[in-house]
Scaffold this active site. Structure first.
Site, PDB file in Angstrom:
ATOM      1  N   HIS A 150       0.898  -1.331   0.036  1.00  0.00           N
ATOM      2  CA  HIS A 150       0.034  -0.071  -0.090  1.00  0.00           C
ATOM      3  C   HIS A 150       0.819   1.213  -0.159  1.00  0.00           C
ATOM      4  O   HIS A 150       1.150   1.684   1.088  1.00  0.00           O
ATOM      5  CB  HIS A 150      -0.912  -0.095   1.397  1.00  0.00           C
ATOM      6  CG  HIS A 150      -1.966   1.034   1.084  1.00  0.00           C
ATOM      7  ND1 HIS A 150      -3.159   0.750   1.534  1.00  0.00           N
ATOM      8  CD2 HIS A 150      -2.006   2.156   0.620  1.00  0.00           C
ATOM      9  CE1 HIS A 150      -4.015   1.867   1.453  1.00  0.00           C
ATOM     10  NE2 HIS A 150      -3.199   2.848   0.806  1.00  0.00           N
ATOM     11  N   HIS A 199       1.668   5.108  -2.117  1.00  0.00           N
ATOM     12  CA  HIS A 199       1.322   6.186  -3.104  1.00  0.00           C
ATOM     13  C   HIS A 199       2.469   6.822  -3.650  1.00  0.00           C
ATOM     14  O   HIS A 199       3.239   7.519  -2.822  1.00  0.00           O
ATOM     15  CB  HIS A 199       0.423   7.064  -2.440  1.00  0.00           C
ATOM     16  CG  HIS A 199      -0.937   6.701  -2.079  1.00  0.00           C
ATOM     17  ND1 HIS A 199      -1.909   6.462  -2.606  1.00  0.00           N
ATOM     18  CD2 HIS A 199      -1.164   6.097  -0.788  1.00  0.00           C
ATOM     19  CE1 HIS A 199      -2.799   6.035  -2.042  1.00  0.00           C
ATOM     20  NE2 HIS A 199      -2.490   5.713  -0.742  1.00  0.00           N
ATOM     21  N   PHE A 200       3.004   6.512  -4.922  1.00  0.00           N
ATOM     22  CA  PHE A 200       4.119   6.961  -5.560  1.00  0.00           C
ATOM     23  C   PHE A 200       3.797   8.203  -6.233  1.00  0.00           C
ATOM     24  O   PHE A 200       4.715   8.897  -6.939  1.00  0.00           O
ATOM     25  CB  PHE A 200       4.945   5.856  -6.280  1.00  0.00           C
ATOM     26  CG  PHE A 200       5.945   5.173  -5.353  1.00  0.00           C
ATOM     27  CD1 PHE A 200       5.901   5.425  -3.943  1.00  0.00           C
ATOM     28  CD2 PHE A 200       6.478   4.011  -5.789  1.00  0.00           C
ATOM     29  CE1 PHE A 200       6.488   4.579  -2.893  1.00  0.00           C
ATOM     30  CE2 PHE A 200       7.313   3.357  -4.866  1.00  0.00           C
ATOM     31  CZ  PHE A 200       7.244   3.348  -3.619  1.00  0.00           C
ATOM     32  N   ASP A 211      -8.480   2.844  -3.746  1.00  0.00           N
ATOM     33  CA  ASP A 211      -7.884   3.369  -2.715  1.00  0.00           C
ATOM     34  C   ASP A 211      -7.862   4.711  -2.930  1.00  0.00           C
ATOM     35  O   ASP A 211      -7.317   5.242  -3.728  1.00  0.00           O
ATOM     36  CB  ASP A 211      -6.800   2.714  -2.322  1.00  0.00           C
ATOM     37  CG  ASP A 211      -6.011   3.334  -0.905  1.00  0.00           C
ATOM     38  OD1 ASP A 211      -6.956   3.430   0.129  1.00  0.00           O
ATOM     39  OD2 ASP A 211      -5.131   3.967  -1.045  1.00  0.00           O
ATOM     40  N   HIS A 258      -6.027  -0.297   5.789  1.00  0.00           N
ATOM     41  CA  HIS A 258      -5.966   0.409   6.961  1.00  0.00           C
ATOM     42  C   HIS A 258      -6.914   0.527   7.811  1.00  0.00           C
ATOM     43  O   HIS A 258      -7.577   1.523   7.984  1.00  0.00           O
ATOM     44  CB  HIS A 258      -5.412   1.829   6.411  1.00  0.00           C
ATOM     45  CG  HIS A 258      -5.809   2.407   5.316  1.00  0.00           C
ATOM     46  ND1 HIS A 258      -7.593   2.512   5.081  1.00  0.00           N
ATOM     47  CD2 HIS A 258      -5.726   3.123   4.221  1.00  0.00           C
ATOM     48  CE1 HIS A 258      -7.798   3.033   3.929  1.00  0.00           C
ATOM     49  NE2 HIS A 258      -6.502   3.407   3.390  1.00  0.00           N
ATOM     50  N   ASN A 263      -6.595   9.289   6.325  1.00  0.00           N
ATOM     51  CA  ASN A 263      -7.747   8.728   6.190  1.00  0.00           C
ATOM     52  C   ASN A 263      -7.668   7.313   6.128  1.00  0.00           C
ATOM     53  O   ASN A 263      -6.586   6.598   5.492  1.00  0.00           O
ATOM     54  CB  ASN A 263      -8.380   9.021   4.766  1.00  0.00           C
ATOM     55  CG  ASN A 263      -8.850  10.430   4.641  1.00  0.00           C
ATOM     56  OD1 ASN A 263      -8.713  11.261   5.495  1.00  0.00           O
ATOM     57  ND2 ASN A 263      -8.926  11.168   3.351  1.00  0.00           N
ATOM     58  N   ASP A 266       0.472   2.628   3.606  1.00  0.00           N
ATOM     59  CA  ASP A 266      -0.184   3.671   3.043  1.00  0.00           C
ATOM     60  C   ASP A 266       0.632   5.058   3.023  1.00  0.00           C
ATOM     61  O   ASP A 266       0.158   6.149   3.137  1.00  0.00           O
ATOM     62  CB  ASP A 266      -1.378   3.892   4.061  1.00  0.00           C
ATOM     63  CG  ASP A 266      -2.410   5.019   3.236  1.00  0.00           C
ATOM     64  OD1 ASP A 266      -2.100   5.129   2.032  1.00  0.00           O
ATOM     65  OD2 ASP A 266      -3.475   5.338   3.698  1.00  0.00           O
ATOM     66  N   HIS A 321       3.062  14.220   0.731  1.00  0.00           N
ATOM     67  CA  HIS A 321       2.425  15.417   0.415  1.00  0.00           C
ATOM     68  C   HIS A 321       3.415  16.525   0.535  1.00  0.00           C
ATOM     69  O   HIS A 321       4.416  16.354   1.348  1.00  0.00           O
ATOM     70  CB  HIS A 321       1.089  15.844   1.220  1.00  0.00           C
ATOM     71  CG  HIS A 321       0.109  14.785   0.906  1.00  0.00           C
ATOM     72  ND1 HIS A 321      -0.782  14.832  -0.289  1.00  0.00           N
ATOM     73  CD2 HIS A 321      -0.650  13.830   1.641  1.00  0.00           C
ATOM     74  CE1 HIS A 321      -1.799  13.666  -0.055  1.00  0.00           C
ATOM     75  NE2 HIS A 321      -1.274  13.433   0.908  1.00  0.00           N
TER      76      HIS A 321
HETATM   77  O1  DOR Z   1      -4.611   9.315   4.050  1.00  0.00           O
HETATM   78  C1  DOR Z   1      -4.795   9.083   3.102  1.00  0.00           C
HETATM   79  N1  DOR Z   1      -3.969   9.578   1.930  1.00  0.00           N
HETATM   80  N2  DOR Z   1      -5.306   8.042   2.968  1.00  0.00           N
HETATM   81  C2  DOR Z   1      -5.707   7.381   1.798  1.00  0.00           C
HETATM   82  O2  DOR Z   1      -6.378   6.377   1.519  1.00  0.00           O
HETATM   83  C3  DOR Z   1      -5.519   8.047   0.544  1.00  0.00           C
HETATM   84  C4  DOR Z   1      -4.100   8.778   0.787  1.00  0.00           C
HETATM   85  C5  DOR Z   1      -3.483   9.673  -0.227  1.00  0.00           C
HETATM   86  O3  DOR Z   1      -3.491   9.420  -1.510  1.00  0.00           O
HETATM   87  O4  DOR Z   1      -2.697  10.660  -0.113  1.00  0.00           O
HETATM   88 ZN    ZN Z   2      -4.008   4.685   0.703  1.00  0.00          ZN
END
Ligand code: DOR
Ligand code: ZN
Length: 422
Positions: free
Chosen positions: A61, A63-64, A152, A232, A278, A305, A309
């Site tokens: 899990h 996010h790239f 997701d 999660h 989230n 996860d 950012h």
């Molecule tokens: O906190 C989160 N950020 N939960 C997610 O499921 C997506 C993720 C995101 O892509 O930033």
């Molecule tokens: Zn996620």
């Protein structure tokens, strides 16, 4: 070739544990034994004395952010963060821009992944544009290399779509992963409704938003027999629902993140947007239920996860800043410190949660150490102090900066090559 001498090896899959030497050739382990001699030819000898030799960690899990949001992270920087955290295989989520609802974007992402030193897999979307209305071409996407399917980031609200998607993924024998948060019940994402929402005077996100969708999808999982991953988990009720559903279907899996087993909603009050994610951090009872779930196998996967950012995005007011924190470079020390050192589980069980189980669910050839198996190995100094502060990730959005933790990644070996040296 690599010869790792005298490491304390744990293979969570076979249960083999003890002082062993490991010899690799190209991308395979060719020999595990005691007192192995350096073979002729080119071979680097690595002293593993005092170190744990474990299967390369597997994070299903991450996010790239490539394509679309490369100011936050790209596949190269995400892979570097993974290697630094001891991970040799990762599964990307599909909420990029464009999202991975089509073969072209999937192939682009996988191609970029092949340029890194680690193994980068990707999920494709369940629905077109992640809009929850029209299913993607699941069969074709699997043919293009999708490791599994997920929307997701955006929960699936149409029950009929969920049922169809489970039936199709069951037939294709691939997992489908679910982000469980009903937006209709949420006023503000990422902030627990309770002490945290009251502190900030906002509506927040109630636990029912998660529980109701977990309940719906576990029922559908039992009916369809699909390989389902509840992502999660944040609420104690969800842990209990998974526990009971697992008695009815062997194909149900669940993830917990290091932040959900480490922190509570108090962290949002203390760290602000750096603890906004989230689903949100909840209460101490939830945190403890998640740990119990991990310890008894109800939750069979630790996943980060990893959600990078930028500083500017996280500098926005709490209700406007994006949700999510980075996780790859702090996951192992958080788990060693919070789960093993506190006596909730031993290292072998932890490694199962962080390598063997996630690899098995996504059918990855990873998560074990055996002759003929992949040369994906992490060397860990489990007693060494780690104070997070510098990251290979482009991002630094985590509340764990400056924490005193234990468990340092000394070397990460992926495909028989050293991809990180601490
Ligand atoms: O906190 C989160 N950020 N939960 C997610 O499921 C997506 C993720 C995101 O892509 O930033
Ligand atoms: Zn996620």
């Amino acid at each position: 070739m690599l010869l790792i001498k005298n490491g304390y090896m744990i293979d969570p899959k076979s249960g083999l544990e003890g002082n062993y030497d490991i010899l690799t050739d190209k991308d395979k382990i060719i020999k595990i034994g005691k007192g192995l001699e350096k073979p002729g030819g080119e071979c680097r000898v690595i002293d593993g004395s005092g170190l744990l030799a474990a299967p390369g960690l597997v994070d299903v899990h991450v996010h790239f952010r490539e394509p679309g949001f490369t100011h936050k992270e790209d596949i190269a920087s995400g892979a570097a963060a993974a290697a630094r955290g001891g991970f040799t295989s990762v599964v990307m989520m599909a909420n990029t821009r464009p999202c991975i609802d089509n073969g072209e974007t999937l192939q682009y992402v996988l191609e970029k992944g092949r340029e890194t030193g680690i193994h980068v897999y990707a999920c494709a979307n369940v629905t077109r544009g992640m809009k929850g209305k029209i299913m993607t071409a699941l069969t074709e996407l699997k043919g293009c290399g999708a490791a599994g399917f997920t929307d997701d980031g955006v929960p699936l609200m149409d029950e009929q779509i969920v049922r169809w998607a489970m039936e199709r993924t069951a037939a294709l024998d691939v997992p489908i992963s679910f982000h469980e948060e009903n937006p209709k019940l949420i006023v503000n994402n990422g902030i627990n409704r309770g002490r945290a929402s009251e502190y900030f005077g906002v509506g927040g996100s109630p636990r029912e938003a998660e529980i109701t969708l977990v309940e719906r999808d576990l029922q559908l999982a039992v009916e369809t027999g699909a390989t389902v991953n509840i992502q999660h988990i944040s609420a104690r009720e969800s842990v209990e629902l998974v526990r009971r559903a697992k008695l009815k279907s062997p194909n149900i899996h669940a993830e917990a993140t290091p932040h959900h087993f480490t922190l509570t909603e108090d962290a949002v009050i203390r760290y602000g947007t750096l603890a906004k994610m989230n689903p949100p951090l909840r209460e101490e009872e939830d945190r403890l239920a998640i740990i119990r779930g991990l310890a008894d196998g109800t939750i069979d996967i630790i996943a980060t996860d990893h959600a990078p950012h930028s500083v500017a995005e996280k500098a926005k007011p709490l209700t406007e800043a994006p949700s999510g924190i980075i996780g790859l470079e702090t996951a192992l020390p958080l788990a060693i410190t919070g789960l093993v050192d506190r006596g909730y589980m031993n290292l072998r069980s932890l490694l199962r949660l962080m390598s063997t189980n996630p690899a098995a669910m996504y059918h990855l050839n990873a998560g074990y150490l055996a002759e003929g198996g992949p040369a994906d190995i992490v060397l860990i100094d489990t007693a060494a102090e780690v104070i997070p502060g510098e990251y290979a990730s482009k991002a630094s959005n985590t509340p764990f900066t400056g924490w005193r933790l234990k468990g340092r990644v000394v070397k990460t070996i992926a495909g028989g090559r050293v991809v990180y040296e601490g």
